[in-house]
Design a protein around this motif. Structure first.
Motif, mmCIF file in Angstrom:
data_model
loop_
_atom_site.group_PDB
_atom_site.id
_atom_site.type_symbol
_atom_site.label_atom_id
_atom_site.label_comp_id
_atom_site.label_asym_id
_atom_site.label_seq_id
_atom_site.Cartn_x
_atom_site.Cartn_y
_atom_site.Cartn_z
ATOM 1 N N ARG A 59 0.835 -1.211 0.000
ATOM 2 C CA ARG A 59 0.000 0.000 0.000
ATOM 3 C C ARG A 59 0.864 1.253 0.000
ATOM 4 O O ARG A 59 0.502 2.272 -0.588
ATOM 5 C CB ARG A 59 -0.949 -0.002 1.197
ATOM 6 N N TRP A 60 2.032 1.193 0.678
ATOM 7 C CA TRP A 60 2.980 2.311 0.656
ATOM 8 C C TRP A 60 3.399 2.606 -0.778
ATOM 9 O O TRP A 60 3.421 3.756 -1.207
ATOM 10 C CB TRP A 60 4.196 1.977 1.518
ATOM 11 N N ARG A 61 3.730 1.559 -1.499
ATOM 12 C CA ARG A 61 4.140 1.729 -2.896
ATOM 13 C C ARG A 61 3.063 2.450 -3.699
ATOM 14 O O ARG A 61 3.341 3.371 -4.461
ATOM 15 C CB ARG A 61 4.440 0.377 -3.537
ATOM 16 N N GLU A 62 1.825 2.030 -3.516
ATOM 17 C CA GLU A 62 0.717 2.660 -4.233
ATOM 18 C C GLU A 62 0.560 4.130 -3.833
ATOM 19 O O GLU A 62 0.358 4.996 -4.691
ATOM 20 C CB GLU A 62 -0.586 1.908 -3.944
ATOM 21 N N ALA A 63 0.665 4.417 -2.542
ATOM 22 C CA ALA A 63 0.505 5.785 -2.050
ATOM 23 C C ALA A 63 1.628 6.686 -2.560
ATOM 24 O O ALA A 63 1.381 7.839 -2.940
ATOM 25 C CB ALA A 63 0.461 5.799 -0.520
ATOM 26 N N LEU A 77 12.096 5.851 -3.044
ATOM 27 C CA LEU A 77 11.088 6.092 -2.015
ATOM 28 C C LEU A 77 10.036 4.990 -2.008
ATOM 29 O O LEU A 77 9.606 4.529 -0.949
ATOM 30 C CB LEU A 77 10.432 7.458 -2.242
ATOM 31 N N ILE A 78 9.640 4.539 -3.184
ATOM 32 C CA ILE A 78 8.646 3.473 -3.295
ATOM 33 C C ILE A 78 9.157 2.189 -2.650
ATOM 34 O O ILE A 78 8.405 1.458 -2.016
ATOM 35 C CB ILE A 78 8.277 3.235 -4.778
ATOM 36 N N GLN A 79 10.432 1.910 -2.774
ATOM 37 C CA GLN A 79 11.010 0.669 -2.269
ATOM 38 C C GLN A 79 11.374 0.717 -0.783
ATOM 39 O O GLN A 79 11.757 -0.301 -0.207
ATOM 40 C CB GLN A 79 12.257 0.304 -3.084
ATOM 41 N N PHE A 99 6.154 -2.983 15.725
ATOM 42 C CA PHE A 99 5.272 -2.034 15.060
ATOM 43 C C PHE A 99 3.943 -2.672 14.682
ATOM 44 O O PHE A 99 3.857 -3.869 14.448
ATOM 45 C CB PHE A 99 5.933 -1.477 13.788
ATOM 46 N N VAL A 100 2.929 -1.824 14.607
ATOM 47 C CA VAL A 100 1.601 -2.187 14.137
ATOM 48 C C VAL A 100 1.375 -1.393 12.855
ATOM 49 O O VAL A 100 1.755 -0.222 12.760
ATOM 50 C CB VAL A 100 0.532 -1.807 15.179
ATOM 51 N N HIS A 101 0.768 -2.033 11.856
ATOM 52 C CA HIS A 101 0.519 -1.384 10.572
ATOM 53 C C HIS A 101 -0.979 -1.327 10.302
ATOM 54 O O HIS A 101 -1.655 -2.356 10.346
ATOM 55 C CB HIS A 101 1.213 -2.159 9.451
ATOM 56 N N LEU A 102 -1.477 -0.116 10.005
ATOM 57 C CA LEU A 102 -2.882 0.088 9.675
ATOM 58 C C LEU A 102 -2.993 0.699 8.285
ATOM 59 O O LEU A 102 -2.125 1.448 7.856
ATOM 60 C CB LEU A 102 -3.552 1.045 10.669
ATOM 61 N N LEU A 118 -2.354 5.231 5.210
ATOM 62 C CA LEU A 118 -1.426 4.352 5.937
ATOM 63 C C LEU A 118 -1.059 4.930 7.296
ATOM 64 O O LEU A 118 -0.986 6.140 7.472
ATOM 65 C CB LEU A 118 -0.123 4.185 5.137
ATOM 66 N N TRP A 119 -0.765 4.040 8.247
ATOM 67 C CA TRP A 119 -0.272 4.444 9.561
ATOM 68 C C TRP A 119 0.608 3.329 10.075
ATOM 69 O O TRP A 119 0.299 2.145 9.918
ATOM 70 C CB TRP A 119 -1.435 4.680 10.517
ATOM 71 N N ARG A 120 1.714 3.708 10.683
ATOM 72 C CA ARG A 120 2.620 2.749 11.316
ATOM 73 C C ARG A 120 2.957 3.299 12.683
ATOM 74 O O ARG A 120 3.349 4.449 12.823
ATOM 75 C CB ARG A 120 3.896 2.600 10.495
#
Length: 135
Positions: A59-63, A77-79, A99-102, A118-120
């Protein structure tokens, strides 16, 4: 994580929340698994879908692709989440997640309520949680 334990000569160590750790392990173990979760943190209440780190990284990559579009050097940055995952273990020495990932996050303590994809957050900063999202 809630509270701390101390020994005479040892620094305070966070006490693991076994229930939260189990939920994190469940979403990590099943590709694409997620569950609605609301977390209480020092910054306020955060609600979203708990996902495994691999799902969050995708999802980070998409964002990032959406945010930078055709900008130069976006590939690095994507990677970033994948680089971090490859370089660092998912768990600490005791086998607990740090860590928790949302994803699909709403910040309930801010006016609005503002949202973000996204949230970490650090597990040790979570003082409470509940299943589901507020209605």
């Amino acid at each position: 994580m809630q509270g701390t334990t101390t020994a005479d000569d040892e620094p305070a160590q966070p006490v693991a929340d076994a229930h939260l750790e189990l939920l994190v392990r469940l979403v990590e173990a099943q590709s694409g698994a997620s569950m609605a979760l609301s977390l209480t943190t020092p910054g306020g209440i955060v609600s979203g879908r708990l996902v495994g780190s691999a799902v969050w990284a995708e999802r980070w990559r998409e964002a990032v692709r959406e945010a930078v579009r055709a900008e130069d050097h976006a590939d690095q940055l994507i990677q970033l989440p994948h680089i971090v995952q490859d370089a660092m273990p998912e768990t600490d020495a005791a086998g607990l997640h740090d860590f928790v990932h949302l994803v699909d996050v709403t910040f309930l303590s801010a006016p609005g309520p503002p949202t973000t994809p996204l949230w970490r957050g650090r597990v040790r900063d979570i003082s409470g949680w509940s299943l589901g999202a507020p209605r």
